[in-house]
Design a protein around this motif. Structure first.
Motif, PDB file in Angstrom:
ATOM      1  N   ASP A 172       0.836  -1.204   0.000  1.00 35.84           N
ATOM      2  CA  ASP A 172       0.000   0.000   0.000  1.00 35.84           C
ATOM      3  C   ASP A 172       0.870   1.252   0.000  1.00 35.84           C
ATOM      4  N   LEU A 173       1.800   1.296   0.937  1.00 33.29           N
ATOM      5  CA  LEU A 173       2.675   2.465   1.049  1.00 33.29           C
ATOM      6  C   LEU A 173       3.479   2.671  -0.231  1.00 33.29           C
ATOM      7  N   GLY A 174       4.082   1.584  -0.723  1.00 36.08           N
ATOM      8  CA  GLY A 174       4.944   1.677  -1.902  1.00 36.08           C
ATOM      9  C   GLY A 174       4.201   2.251  -3.091  1.00 36.08           C
ATOM     10  N   ILE A 175       2.978   1.793  -3.315  1.00 36.83           N
ATOM     11  CA  ILE A 175       2.240   2.289  -4.474  1.00 36.83           C
ATOM     12  C   ILE A 175       1.816   3.733  -4.269  1.00 36.83           C
ATOM     13  N   ARG A 176       1.448   4.079  -3.044  1.00 33.63           N
ATOM     14  CA  ARG A 176       1.074   5.470  -2.798  1.00 33.63           C
ATOM     15  C   ARG A 176       2.270   6.412  -2.935  1.00 33.63           C
ATOM     16  N   LEU A 177       3.470   5.894  -2.719  1.00 28.64           N
ATOM     17  CA  LEU A 177       4.653   6.754  -2.784  1.00 28.64           C
ATOM     18  C   LEU A 177       5.220   6.907  -4.200  1.00 28.64           C
ATOM     19  N   VAL A 200       3.969   0.475 -14.266  1.00 30.68           N
ATOM     20  CA  VAL A 200       4.562   1.606 -13.560  1.00 30.68           C
ATOM     21  C   VAL A 200       4.479   1.430 -12.040  1.00 30.68           C
ATOM     22  N   GLN A 201       3.260   1.255 -11.532  1.00 31.30           N
ATOM     23  CA  GLN A 201       3.112   1.311 -10.075  1.00 31.30           C
ATOM     24  C   GLN A 201       3.791   0.145  -9.368  1.00 31.30           C
ATOM     25  N   ILE A 202       3.512  -1.093  -9.817  1.00 27.68           N
ATOM     26  CA  ILE A 202       4.131  -2.226  -9.128  1.00 27.68           C
ATOM     27  C   ILE A 202       5.654  -2.217  -9.288  1.00 27.68           C
ATOM     28  N   PRO A 203       6.186  -2.034 -10.495  1.00 28.02           N
ATOM     29  CA  PRO A 203       7.651  -2.005 -10.596  1.00 28.02           C
ATOM     30  C   PRO A 203       8.285  -0.919  -9.726  1.00 28.02           C
ATOM     31  N   LEU A 204       7.674   0.251  -9.663  1.00 30.04           N
ATOM     32  CA  LEU A 204       8.279   1.321  -8.878  1.00 30.04           C
ATOM     33  C   LEU A 204       8.070   1.102  -7.375  1.00 30.04           C
ATOM     34  N   ASN A 208       9.762  -1.291  -1.930  1.00 28.36           N
ATOM     35  CA  ASN A 208       8.962  -1.343  -0.706  1.00 28.36           C
ATOM     36  C   ASN A 208       8.281  -2.693  -0.537  1.00 28.36           C
ATOM     37  N   ILE A 209       7.764  -3.244  -1.636  1.00 26.62           N
ATOM     38  CA  ILE A 209       7.100  -4.541  -1.534  1.00 26.62           C
ATOM     39  C   ILE A 209       8.105  -5.587  -1.050  1.00 26.62           C
ATOM     40  N   MET A 210       9.324  -5.551  -1.598  1.00 27.65           N
ATOM     41  CA  MET A 210      10.348  -6.520  -1.188  1.00 27.65           C
ATOM     42  C   MET A 210      10.728  -6.329   0.273  1.00 27.65           C
ATOM     43  N   ALA A 211      10.769  -5.083   0.745  1.00 23.28           N
ATOM     44  CA  ALA A 211      11.036  -4.856   2.168  1.00 23.28           C
ATOM     45  C   ALA A 211       9.924  -5.498   2.998  1.00 23.28           C
ATOM     46  N   ALA A 271      19.541  -8.886  -0.069  1.00 29.28           N
ATOM     47  CA  ALA A 271      20.392  -8.795  -1.267  1.00 29.28           C
ATOM     48  C   ALA A 271      19.529  -8.621  -2.511  1.00 29.28           C
ATOM     49  N   ALA A 272      18.396  -9.331  -2.557  1.00 28.36           N
ATOM     50  CA  ALA A 272      17.480  -9.169  -3.684  1.00 28.36           C
ATOM     51  C   ALA A 272      16.967  -7.739  -3.738  1.00 28.36           C
ATOM     52  N   LEU A 273      16.627  -7.205  -2.569  1.00 30.99           N
ATOM     53  CA  LEU A 273      16.136  -5.837  -2.458  1.00 30.99           C
ATOM     54  C   LEU A 273      17.186  -4.844  -2.956  1.00 30.99           C
ATOM     55  N   ALA A 274      18.431  -5.060  -2.537  1.00 29.42           N
ATOM     56  CA  ALA A 274      19.501  -4.148  -2.933  1.00 29.42           C
ATOM     57  C   ALA A 274      19.677  -4.152  -4.449  1.00 29.42           C
ATOM     58  N   ARG A 275      19.505  -5.333  -5.045  1.00 26.88           N
ATOM     59  CA  ARG A 275      19.636  -5.399  -6.504  1.00 26.88           C
ATOM     60  C   ARG A 275      18.546  -4.596  -7.208  1.00 26.88           C
ATOM     61  N   ILE A 276      17.310  -4.685  -6.686  1.00 26.99           N
ATOM     62  CA  ILE A 276      16.215  -3.907  -7.271  1.00 26.99           C
ATOM     63  C   ILE A 276      16.501  -2.422  -7.125  1.00 26.99           C
ATOM     64  N   ASN A 277      16.934  -2.018  -5.920  1.00 29.12           N
ATOM     65  CA  ASN A 277      17.237  -0.609  -5.694  1.00 29.12           C
ATOM     66  C   ASN A 277      18.309  -0.107  -6.635  1.00 29.12           C
ATOM     67  N   ALA A 278      19.355  -0.922  -6.811  1.00 29.31           N
ATOM     68  CA  ALA A 278      20.477  -0.497  -7.634  1.00 29.31           C
ATOM     69  C   ALA A 278      20.036  -0.266  -9.081  1.00 29.31           C
ATOM     70  N   SER A 279      19.057  -1.058  -9.549  1.00 34.59           N
ATOM     71  CA  SER A 279      18.673  -0.912 -10.942  1.00 34.59           C
ATOM     72  C   SER A 279      17.748   0.276 -11.151  1.00 34.59           C
ATOM     73  N   GLN A 280      17.206   0.840 -10.059  1.00 34.84           N
ATOM     74  CA  GLN A 280      16.259   1.942 -10.254  1.00 34.84           C
ATOM     75  C   GLN A 280      16.812   3.320  -9.953  1.00 34.84           C
TER      76      GLN A 280
END
Ligand SMILES: Nc1ncnc2c1ncn2[C@@H]1O[C@H](COP(=O)(O)OP(=O)(O)OP(=O)(O)O)[C@@H](O)[C@H]1O
Ligand SMILES: [Mg+2]
Lengths: 281, 351
Positions: A172-177, A200-204, A208-211, A271-280
């Motif tokens: 919820d938070l991730g999509i609102r942000l 757009v919304q889910i990828p961005l 947060n979803i992974m966290a 580590a998975a989360l960090a990879r997503i962050n790094a690509s964005q």
């Protein structure tokens, strides 16, 4: 106090009255959970360790792209096998996999629904607050009445109810942000609601979803120990044995096993989360 | 102007608040922004806007922050719906469009460039440039050639596989422009597209836009709060204040004949020699061959004529447009045009 006894008796009677009706509905709905848990438990134990450990290493590498982490995973499981905890560890892991998967399966859509409507969000927040603040033991009581203690879904439901909250909240938070400018651009180029959600919304919102998934896994791990009280197999059983028969060694070592498992799961999801962050960014 | 307008805005009102329709009659009766806010807690965003946007030209909408520029441009593709009024695109009222037709308009007939670029951070430069065809259902392979063509045109050769965060602000906005061009729409909406960029890069981007426009003749609606930028780009200038249009027309006209103290203030600080062209200050009609010392082009800036005359105010030049002599420029008139018309001396100025 007679009042308090009246209240508790009233509640108990009320629950017993609706129990049969509730069971007719809930039982078949939750039956797949029992199957999934039984299958997963069987599969993870039946697979020999020399297949299982490489598979786990491969999964680790696939999500984190880190050889070091894959090595660390192998080392931990090797150690657990060495002290003869391998089967218990696999049982715990099987339960966590199934429960966390179901949490994501339901939690993400619920989070999306919350992000799209303030009304849904307002209705859900008190429920989530309650699930998160209720002491975990309290979940078990009505569930014991509802299902027989030998059914895996009993502890499955308890774990899921407890652990699903963070993935819902953070979806919820991730999509609102998600940046309002990017959403505006998506609208300006004529995207449909569906294209906007999946493109757009889910990828961005994914970081947060992974966290949320990470926290959900951590919470299922905490709950799986408590769920041993109602027949959940795994490392929790050993902890309980340590407490019941005061076997200090068994209790401490199985505690260590849980810590190792926690570290592994945390590291891999982070580590998975960090990879997503790094690509964005 | 004989050409049909590409976009026509008719009696457009936008009121923000809990119940805009209830206060609309009062606004129609002439209630102003401040009164509406104080008495009814509604914000008057736009009030009685009537603008014709000619095809193939650049229309610049200018105004101070909060004057309603962003609100206005978002009515053109209905990111915002009006409280009352019409928006005609190619003669059709887009407020009658259903969702599907509206999406079609946004995918094929209009594109938009944003102040903060608004690229998709998880897509490559190529995928971002191809956003419009991708939304319409084309695969990356199908749109790649077109997207690459426009990326090259805006100067981004070889960057296709980068991600937006790997590019500088100026380059990101080039992707934004390529994205708008790849949609092949006639109309380009640009909301303060260059305001977030450094001055030097900003000038580059303005030049790029002028080049593109000379080649493509799109209908551009460009928003800015910077008068220099407005005068550099505009064929048609619309000045907004507190949600209404104060003046609109040819930029040179507005500069020479400001209709309002607000605009006089706006135009008082600019370097007129660098903005005004010979044709705006020349005396039209027969040229007296004996009186002139040379020929200049009607579209020359006054600045270049000053340099040519070396500051001698006694000279006259013949003005040439498309090969024909169309008038005479007296340097005296030129000098007079460099200060705002009818401006009393500072000492005599009355409030
Ligand atoms: N959603 C909204 N709700 C209430 N008021 C709004 C809303 N959007 C805009 N406004 C008001 O409408 C007026 C015009 O806003 P707008 O954003 O169009 O101005 P602008 O000219 O684009 O300003 P800027 O240069 O700061 O971008 C402002 O007074 C603003 O506060
Ligand atoms: Mg704005």
């Amino acid at each position: 106090m007679p009042q308090s006894r009246d209240l508790t008796r009233g509640l108990e009677q009320g629950f017993l009255d609706i129990k049969d009706g509730l069971k007719v509905v809930v039982d078949p709905l939750t039956q797949p959970l029992s199957w999934a848990l039984n299958e997963a438990l069987w599969l993870m134990q039946a697979t020999p360790w020399w297949i299982m450990i490489p598979v786990l290493m491969l999964i680790t590498w696939a999500v984190s792209r880190s050889v070091k982490l894959a090595g660390f995973v192998a080392l931990c499981f090797g150690f657990l096998a060495f002290i003869d905890f391998y089967d218990y560890t696999m049982q715990t892991l099987a339960i966590i996999f199934v429960c966390a998967f179901i949490c994501v399966l339901f939690g993400v859509p619920i989070g999306i629904a919350m992000s799209r409507s303030d009304k849904v969000q307002r209705a859900m927040i008190p429920v989530l607050d309650m699930l998160q603040t209720l002491p975990p033991f309290v979940y078990l009581i009505p569930l014991i009445f509802l299902f027989s203690v030998t059914e895996p879904k009993l502890y499955g439901i308890a774990i899921i109810l407890y652990a699903i909250v963070p993935v819902i909240r953070l979806t919820d938070l991730g999509i609102r942000l998600v940046d309002a400018d990017v959403i505006e651009a998506a609208d300006a180029f004529g995207m449909t609601k569906r294209q906007k959600l999946f493109g757009v919304q889910i990828p961005l919102a994914l970081p947060n979803i992974m966290a949320g998934v990470n926290q959900t896994i951590m919470m299922s791990l905490a709950m799986v120990v408590i769920a041993s009280l109602v027949s959940a197999p795994g490392l929790g059983v050993l902890v309980l044995r340590g407490i019941r028969s005061l076997e200090l060694g068994v209790g401490l070592v199985s505690g260590l096993g849980i810590v190792l498992l926690t570290i592994i799961l945390d590291r891999v999801t982070k580590a998975a989360l960090a990879r997503i962050n790094a690509s964005q960014n | 102007m004989t050409k049909e307008p590409k976009i026509a805005i008719r009696n457009l009102y936008k009121i923000f608040g809990s119940d805009p329709q209830s206060v609309l009659p009062m606004v129609l009766d002439g209630m102003g922004k401040t009164e509406l806010m104080e008495k009814h807690r509604h914000v008057l965003g736009l009030s009685d806007i009537n603008v014709d946007i000619p095809p193939g030209e650049t229309t610049v909408i200018m105004g101070l922050p909060g004057s309603g520029k962003s609100t206005l441009i978002r009515h053109l593709n209905r990111l915002i719906d009006p409280t009352s009024g019409e928006v005609l695109v190619n003669g059709e009222n887009i407020l009658d469009y259903d969702e599907k037709r509206l999406r079609q308009l946004r995918q094929h007939e209009m594109s938009m460039v944003f102040q903060k670029f608004a690229l998709l951070p998880h897509r490559t430069v190529l995928q971002n440039a191809g956003m419009a065809p991708a939304v319409a259902g084309q695969s990356e392979r199908a749109y790649a050639e077109e997207a690459r063509k426009w990326l090259n045109r805006v100067g981004l050769e070889g960057q296709e596989q980068q991600y937006p965060h790997q590019l500088s602000g100026g380059m990101q906005q080039r992707v934004g422009i390529a994205r708008a061009l790849t949609s092949n729409s006639d109309i380009m909406l640009m909301d303060e597209a260059f305001s977030a960029l450094d001055p030097l890069i900003r000038t580059d981007m303005q030049d790029l836009l002028i080049d593109l426009q000379a080649e493509l003749h799109k209908t551009i609606v460009f928003i800015t709060h910077d008068l220099d930028e407005a005068l550099k780009l505009a064929n048609h200038l619309v000045i907004l204040k507190d949600g209404y249009v104060v003046q609109q027309g040819e930029p040179q006209d507005i500069l020479l004949n400001p209709s309002d103290p607000y605009i006089e203030d706006f135009v008082s600080d600019i370097n007129r020699a660098r903005v005004l062209r010979v044709r705006s200050v020349m005396a039209k009609g027969e040229v007296d061959d004996a009186a002139v010392v040379g020929e200049i082009d009607a579209n020359d800036m006054l600045e270049s004529v000053i340099a040519l005359s070396k500051g001698d105010t006694g000279l006259n030049y013949a003005v040439v447009e498309d090969g024909a002599r169309v008038g005479t420029l007296h340097i005296k008139d030129l000098v007079r045009a460099l200060v705002p018309a009818d401006r009393p001396d500072e000492g005599e100025r009355v409030a």
